[in-house]
Motif scaffolding. Structure first.
Motif, PDB file in Angstrom:
ATOM      1  N   HIS A  59      -3.714   2.427  -8.405  1.00  0.00           N
ATOM      2  CA  HIS A  59      -3.398   1.841  -7.168  1.00  0.00           C
ATOM      3  C   HIS A  59      -4.156   1.736  -6.266  1.00  0.00           C
ATOM      4  O   HIS A  59      -5.342   2.396  -6.100  1.00  0.00           O
ATOM      5  CB  HIS A  59      -2.180   2.879  -6.661  1.00  0.00           C
ATOM      6  CG  HIS A  59      -1.183   2.404  -5.519  1.00  0.00           C
ATOM      7  ND1 HIS A  59      -1.606   2.463  -4.090  1.00  0.00           N
ATOM      8  CD2 HIS A  59      -0.008   2.143  -5.374  1.00  0.00           C
ATOM      9  CE1 HIS A  59      -0.802   2.354  -3.556  1.00  0.00           C
ATOM     10  NE2 HIS A  59       0.146   1.651  -4.047  1.00  0.00           N
ATOM     11  N   GLN A 102      -4.421   2.658  -3.067  1.00  0.00           N
ATOM     12  CA  GLN A 102      -4.814   3.914  -2.330  1.00  0.00           C
ATOM     13  C   GLN A 102      -5.642   4.797  -3.132  1.00  0.00           C
ATOM     14  O   GLN A 102      -6.355   5.504  -2.396  1.00  0.00           O
ATOM     15  CB  GLN A 102      -3.665   4.740  -1.883  1.00  0.00           C
ATOM     16  CG  GLN A 102      -2.391   4.160  -0.996  1.00  0.00           C
ATOM     17  CD  GLN A 102      -3.160   3.819   0.163  1.00  0.00           C
ATOM     18  OE1 GLN A 102      -4.198   4.164   0.616  1.00  0.00           O
ATOM     19  NE2 GLN A 102      -2.162   3.077   1.220  1.00  0.00           N
ATOM     20  N   GLU A 103      -5.752   4.774  -4.514  1.00  0.00           N
ATOM     21  CA  GLU A 103      -6.788   5.767  -4.959  1.00  0.00           C
ATOM     22  C   GLU A 103      -8.091   5.031  -5.322  1.00  0.00           C
ATOM     23  O   GLU A 103      -9.041   5.518  -4.657  1.00  0.00           O
ATOM     24  CB  GLU A 103      -6.213   5.763  -6.765  1.00  0.00           C
ATOM     25  CG  GLU A 103      -7.163   6.539  -7.383  1.00  0.00           C
ATOM     26  CD  GLU A 103      -6.817   6.682  -8.970  1.00  0.00           C
ATOM     27  OE1 GLU A 103      -7.755   7.108  -9.603  1.00  0.00           O
ATOM     28  OE2 GLU A 103      -6.047   6.376  -9.412  1.00  0.00           O
ATOM     29  N   TRP A 112      -5.131   5.223  11.921  1.00  0.00           N
ATOM     30  CA  TRP A 112      -4.074   5.551  11.156  1.00  0.00           C
ATOM     31  C   TRP A 112      -3.708   6.979  11.618  1.00  0.00           C
ATOM     32  O   TRP A 112      -4.454   7.513  12.243  1.00  0.00           O
ATOM     33  CB  TRP A 112      -4.209   5.353   9.713  1.00  0.00           C
ATOM     34  CG  TRP A 112      -5.500   6.055   9.105  1.00  0.00           C
ATOM     35  CD1 TRP A 112      -6.714   5.562   9.069  1.00  0.00           C
ATOM     36  CD2 TRP A 112      -5.398   7.576   8.731  1.00  0.00           C
ATOM     37  NE1 TRP A 112      -7.579   6.532   8.385  1.00  0.00           N
ATOM     38  CE2 TRP A 112      -6.853   7.822   8.204  1.00  0.00           C
ATOM     39  CE3 TRP A 112      -4.505   8.342   8.400  1.00  0.00           C
ATOM     40  CZ2 TRP A 112      -7.227   8.764   7.745  1.00  0.00           C
ATOM     41  CZ3 TRP A 112      -4.996  10.005   7.725  1.00  0.00           C
ATOM     42  CH2 TRP A 112      -6.310   9.731   7.465  1.00  0.00           C
ATOM     43  N   ASP A 116       0.741  -1.224   0.031  1.00  0.00           N
ATOM     44  CA  ASP A 116       0.033   0.045   0.116  1.00  0.00           C
ATOM     45  C   ASP A 116       0.795   1.086  -0.129  1.00  0.00           C
ATOM     46  O   ASP A 116       0.305   2.444  -0.088  1.00  0.00           O
ATOM     47  CB  ASP A 116      -0.982   0.165   1.201  1.00  0.00           C
ATOM     48  CG  ASP A 116      -1.877  -1.102   1.118  1.00  0.00           C
ATOM     49  OD1 ASP A 116      -1.871  -1.839   0.381  1.00  0.00           O
ATOM     50  OD2 ASP A 116      -2.702  -1.140   2.211  1.00  0.00           O
ATOM     51  N   ASP A 117       2.074   1.217   0.204  1.00  0.00           N
ATOM     52  CA  ASP A 117       3.183   2.150   0.095  1.00  0.00           C
ATOM     53  C   ASP A 117       2.876   3.104  -1.215  1.00  0.00           C
ATOM     54  O   ASP A 117       2.658   2.583  -2.311  1.00  0.00           O
ATOM     55  CB  ASP A 117       4.498   1.844   0.333  1.00  0.00           C
ATOM     56  CG  ASP A 117       4.791   1.066   1.682  1.00  0.00           C
ATOM     57  OD1 ASP A 117       3.890   1.196   2.537  1.00  0.00           O
ATOM     58  OD2 ASP A 117       6.115   1.077   1.859  1.00  0.00           O
ATOM     59  N   ILE A 118       3.153   4.400  -1.086  1.00  0.00           N
ATOM     60  CA  ILE A 118       2.806   5.251  -2.167  1.00  0.00           C
ATOM     61  C   ILE A 118       4.391   6.384  -2.068  1.00  0.00           C
ATOM     62  O   ILE A 118       4.847   6.653  -0.760  1.00  0.00           O
ATOM     63  CB  ILE A 118       1.718   5.904  -2.290  1.00  0.00           C
ATOM     64  CG1 ILE A 118       1.362   6.950  -1.124  1.00  0.00           C
ATOM     65  CG2 ILE A 118       0.692   4.917  -2.903  1.00  0.00           C
ATOM     66  CD1 ILE A 118       0.021   7.896  -1.596  1.00  0.00           C
ATOM     67  N   PRO A 122       1.636   3.322   5.010  1.00  0.00           N
ATOM     68  CA  PRO A 122       0.388   3.365   6.269  1.00  0.00           C
ATOM     69  C   PRO A 122       0.514   2.101   6.902  1.00  0.00           C
ATOM     70  O   PRO A 122       0.424   2.371   8.205  1.00  0.00           O
ATOM     71  CB  PRO A 122      -0.717   3.262   4.920  1.00  0.00           C
ATOM     72  CG  PRO A 122       0.040   3.842   3.769  1.00  0.00           C
ATOM     73  CD  PRO A 122       1.282   3.368   3.576  1.00  0.00           C
ATOM     74  N   ARG A 130       4.112   3.710  -7.994  1.00  0.00           N
ATOM     75  CA  ARG A 130       3.141   4.453  -7.076  1.00  0.00           C
ATOM     76  C   ARG A 130       3.275   5.633  -7.024  1.00  0.00           C
ATOM     77  O   ARG A 130       3.423   6.198  -5.618  1.00  0.00           O
ATOM     78  CB  ARG A 130       3.084   3.508  -5.821  1.00  0.00           C
ATOM     79  CG  ARG A 130       4.524   2.823  -5.224  1.00  0.00           C
ATOM     80  CD  ARG A 130       4.452   2.016  -4.215  1.00  0.00           C
ATOM     81  NE  ARG A 130       5.825   1.570  -3.564  1.00  0.00           N
ATOM     82  CZ  ARG A 130       6.058   0.841  -2.777  1.00  0.00           C
ATOM     83  NH1 ARG A 130       4.857  -0.107  -2.420  1.00  0.00           N
ATOM     84  NH2 ARG A 130       7.215   0.681  -2.273  1.00  0.00           N
ATOM     85  N   TRP A 183      -9.273   2.767  -2.585  1.00  0.00           N
ATOM     86  CA  TRP A 183      -9.890   2.766  -1.533  1.00  0.00           C
ATOM     87  C   TRP A 183     -10.041   4.313  -0.977  1.00  0.00           C
ATOM     88  O   TRP A 183     -11.039   4.703  -0.501  1.00  0.00           O
ATOM     89  CB  TRP A 183      -9.135   1.829  -0.572  1.00  0.00           C
ATOM     90  CG  TRP A 183      -9.769   1.857   0.732  1.00  0.00           C
ATOM     91  CD1 TRP A 183      -8.948   2.225   2.159  1.00  0.00           C
ATOM     92  CD2 TRP A 183     -11.016   1.307   0.986  1.00  0.00           C
ATOM     93  NE1 TRP A 183     -10.096   1.681   2.985  1.00  0.00           N
ATOM     94  CE2 TRP A 183     -11.227   1.366   2.533  1.00  0.00           C
ATOM     95  CE3 TRP A 183     -12.127   0.847   0.271  1.00  0.00           C
ATOM     96  CZ2 TRP A 183     -12.270   0.821   3.147  1.00  0.00           C
ATOM     97  CZ3 TRP A 183     -13.421   0.672   0.843  1.00  0.00           C
ATOM     98  CH2 TRP A 183     -13.504   0.398   2.076  1.00  0.00           C
ATOM     99  N   VAL A 184      -9.009   5.040  -0.637  1.00  0.00           N
ATOM    100  CA  VAL A 184      -8.942   6.348  -0.206  1.00  0.00           C
ATOM    101  C   VAL A 184      -9.620   7.198  -1.145  1.00  0.00           C
ATOM    102  O   VAL A 184     -10.706   8.182  -0.717  1.00  0.00           O
ATOM    103  CB  VAL A 184      -7.763   6.840   0.309  1.00  0.00           C
ATOM    104  CG1 VAL A 184      -7.614   8.136   0.732  1.00  0.00           C
ATOM    105  CG2 VAL A 184      -6.815   5.929   1.277  1.00  0.00           C
ATOM    106  N   MET A 242      -4.524  12.333  -0.060  1.00  0.00           N
ATOM    107  CA  MET A 242      -4.569  11.621   1.276  1.00  0.00           C
ATOM    108  C   MET A 242      -4.203  12.673   2.459  1.00  0.00           C
ATOM    109  O   MET A 242      -3.503  13.718   2.191  1.00  0.00           O
ATOM    110  CB  MET A 242      -3.522  10.545   1.693  1.00  0.00           C
ATOM    111  CG  MET A 242      -3.580   9.548   0.542  1.00  0.00           C
ATOM    112  SD  MET A 242      -2.104   8.121   0.665  1.00  0.00           S
ATOM    113  CE  MET A 242      -2.351   7.618   2.300  1.00  0.00           C
TER     114      MET A 242
END
Length: 333
Positions: A182, A184-185, A69, A39-41, A50, A113, A187-188, A122
């Motif tokens: 990605h 993160q895109e 978090w 999950d790192d970006i 994260p 990423r 989900w977040v 984020m």
């Protein structure tokens, strides 16, 4: 107090919540946690990890426990300022990827990423950001992610051993009918709304386990109620980790009560990779597991030992109860 060594596989919030109860069975110095880094970006030039950071802040006693978090009580002045200036400049909000040729340029650890920090998508707190600045600077000085993580743990007073799954880049990419994005895109930024066709762990075929990971997998292993696809899946995709788990004694805690997930997009993602989105499906996700901890109201059955308890975790007492159930499952193997 049990004196055996134990290793937890962790991602998202499921396993960290379980770790709140680990002290009922394990001393911190007997405990290793291997964290997902899929999950790192890289956001605005900073490496954000994260899942490592949730464990870092939890172990350091500063975690924002409302969100699970970030740092509790943190301010967001820099983040707010980025949005203010972006709005004044007419910059479109939302994830802003760097160009394709920049995705694999520069820092190897950031491959596939990379996001622009303009109008960052984020929310990063100010104290949280200081950790990302420090991490990125030490990486740029030539230290590995493992080395940086160890030093951050010392700074925060974390007493268990915390390891990233790899020092190499692995990116969890979600394939949707619209595009590949990605995690993160997905989900977040997109709230998990796009349909998922498949999940890819790009880079996993050339990544190596981080130093200490395979050694830690010689101990008893507990997989908490993390997402089997995007929290644990990136680890399993790295050469050597699944083989090591096949030789270890492994207990998996279900992230479902029947076919109802406790949190996150676990059902959609499991369905996308061909696993039944329910407790029964964790046998497919973790074929190497020797035993399972599932909810007392769950009617799933397995050909391996099962311990039932109330697996909903809403505090330290709940976490301790589930840890003790995992201990009983280990004893039954």
């Amino acid at each position: 107090m049990t004196q055996s060594m134990v290793t937890f596989l962790s991602g998202g919030t499921g396993t960290p919540k379980l770790l709140d109860g680990a002290a009922v069975a394990y001393e911190p110095e007997e405990t290793t946690v291997i964290a997902n880094t899929g999950d790192d970006i890289e956001l605005g030039g900073l490496i954000v990890s994260p899942d490592l950071d949730t464990l870092l802040y939890q172990g350091g006693g500063v975690l924002n426990r409302d969100r699970w978090w970030g740092i509790g009580g943190d301010t967001t002045r820099t983040h707010d300022g980025l949005h203010d200036i972006g709005k004044a400049m007419g910059l479109e909000a939302g994830p802003r990827y760097l160009e394709d040729d920049a995705q694999t340029a520069g820092r190897d650890i950031a491959d596939w990423r990379r996001f622009s920090g303009a109008v960052e998508f984020m929310e990063i707190g100010d104290r949280d950001r200081s950790v990302h600045v420090t991490r990125t600077s030490l990486l740029d000085e030539g230290h590995s992610l493992s080395e940086v993580t160890e030093r951050l743990c010392e700074a925060f007073g974390v007493t268990l051993k915390l390891l990233p799954m790899s020092d190499d880049p692995v990116a969890s990419l979600v394939h949707t009918p619209e595009e590949v994005m990605h995690f993160q895109e997905y989900w977040v930024a997109r709230d998990g709304e796009p349909d998922v066709e498949n999940v890819e762990f790009r880079g996993s075929s050339t990544a190596d386990p981080a130093p200490g990971v395979l050694d830690a997998l010689e101990d008893d292993v507990i997989i908490g109620p993390s997402n089997p696809v995007t929290s644990i899946g990136p680890m399993l995709a790295i050469d050597g980790i699944s083989d090591a788990l096949a030789q270890a004694t492994v207990v998996a805690v279900s992230p479902f009560r029947g076919d109802e997930p406790f949190s996150g997009p676990v059902a959609e993602l499991m369905e996308a990779v061909g696993a039944e989105p329910s407790t029964a499906g964790i046998a497919t996700a973790y074929p190497f597991a020797d035993a399972f901890v599932i909810d007392e109201a769950d009617d799933a059955s397995f050909d391996r030992p099962v311990v039932r308890t109330d697996i909903e975790i809403d505090g330290r007492e709940d976490a301790a109860r589930v840890i003790q159930a995992a201990e009983r499952a280990l004893d039954e193997v």
